[in-house]
Design a protein around this motif. Structure first.
Motif, PDB file in Angstrom:
ATOM      1  N   ARG B 101      43.789  40.905  33.632  1.00 57.27           N
ATOM      2  CA  ARG B 101      42.524  40.526  32.998  1.00 57.27           C
ATOM      3  C   ARG B 101      42.039  39.171  33.527  1.00 57.27           C
ATOM      4  N   LEU B 102      42.981  38.225  33.628  1.00 59.95           N
ATOM      5  CA  LEU B 102      42.632  36.886  34.100  1.00 59.95           C
ATOM      6  C   LEU B 102      42.139  36.915  35.540  1.00 59.95           C
ATOM      7  N   ILE B 105      38.614  38.188  35.581  1.00 60.46           N
ATOM      8  CA  ILE B 105      37.661  37.164  35.149  1.00 60.46           C
ATOM      9  C   ILE B 105      37.426  36.163  36.265  1.00 60.46           C
ATOM     10  N   ARG B 109      33.968  35.357  38.063  1.00 59.66           N
ATOM     11  CA  ARG B 109      33.432  33.988  38.117  1.00 59.66           C
ATOM     12  C   ARG B 109      33.071  33.617  39.544  1.00 59.66           C
TER      13      ARG B 109
END
Lengths: 107, 135
Positions: B101-102, B105, B109
């Motif tokens: 998930r990180l 993200i 970004r």
């Protein structure tokens, strides 16, 4: 006065359902106008500071969202958004299990 | 079986000497590797005060293992931890989904930043063209 406040806030919530923050900011503004004190608009700390991971090891971060007695502080007081509060409570519960945070602080 | 990433955090009783802790950690590591897990990282987080009493201890040594393992290996490691006497508490957390998930993200970004930096460059050109068209 309380009645008018609740009714107006509920109607505001009905108008702009989609953007969640809009309805909340509307509530805060209405609270500032109606009452003597101005309530600061609450925003989600994790959204604003772009904190992606809420980890159970980060005690310093988590302890800011735990009350004196060790309870998880509700969203309505801290202003954390729903997805982040979910992760936050998960992390707090994990931290409790490994004795980084108390289940209940002793007095 | 599928390999997953786990974090095993455990607390060792505080009255142990450093050497004994090192020994315990190395034995745990060997147990993990024997069970089929790959030890990726070992972190000694040092002595910390516990938030509540655990087996009448008010502080303990925190040790964090990062493992690449399947469910069976983790089960074996947990059993070893449960049996070993100096370990007073442990917690296993699966971190691969969170890591995924990180990463997502992060990627999102980076693409957003690229788009925002790319956009201002073509934006002025229509403005530059527009006055010329009116004139």
């Amino acid at each position: 006065m309380a009645d008018t406040a609740t009714s107006s806030s509920s109607s505001g919530g009905g108008q702009d359902r989609g953007p969640r923050r809009d309805s909340r900011s509307g509530g805060a503004r209405e609270g500032g106008g109606g009452r003597k004190f101005f309530r600061r608009k609450k925003v989600c700390k994790f959204c604003v500071e772009k904190i992606d991971s809420i980890n159970y090891k980060d005690v310093r971060l988590l302890s800011g969202f735990v009350a004196e007695r060790g309870k998880i502080v509700p969203r309505r007081l801290t202003g954390v958004c729903t997805p982040h509060q979910r992760r936050l409570s998960e992390a707090i519960k994990q931290a409790r299990n490994i004795a980084l945070l108390p289940f209940a602080a002793r007095f | 079986m599928q390999q997953r990433t786990y974090e095993v955090m455990f607390i060792v009783r505080p009255d142990l000497v450093d050497e004994e802790i090192d020994k315990l950690v190395s034995t745990m590591e060997s147990h993990a590797t024997n069970a089929g897990a790959v030890v990726k990282n070992i972190e000694k987080m040092g002595k910390r005060r516990l938030a509540y009493l655990v087996r009448r201890f008010s502080d303990g040594f925190y040790i964090l293992l990062t493992l690449e393992a399947d469910g069976k290996a983790i089960h074996e490691v947990e059993r070893r931890l449960r049996v070993s006497e100096p370990v007073i508490k442990f917690l296993t957390v699966r971190i691969d989904e969170e890591q995924k998930r990180l990463d997502k993200i992060k990627q999102l970004r980076s693409t957003k930043v690229k788009r925002s930096t790319a956009e201002p460059a073509p934006a002025p050109t229509p403005e530059a063209v527009a006055p010329a068209a009116t004139a």
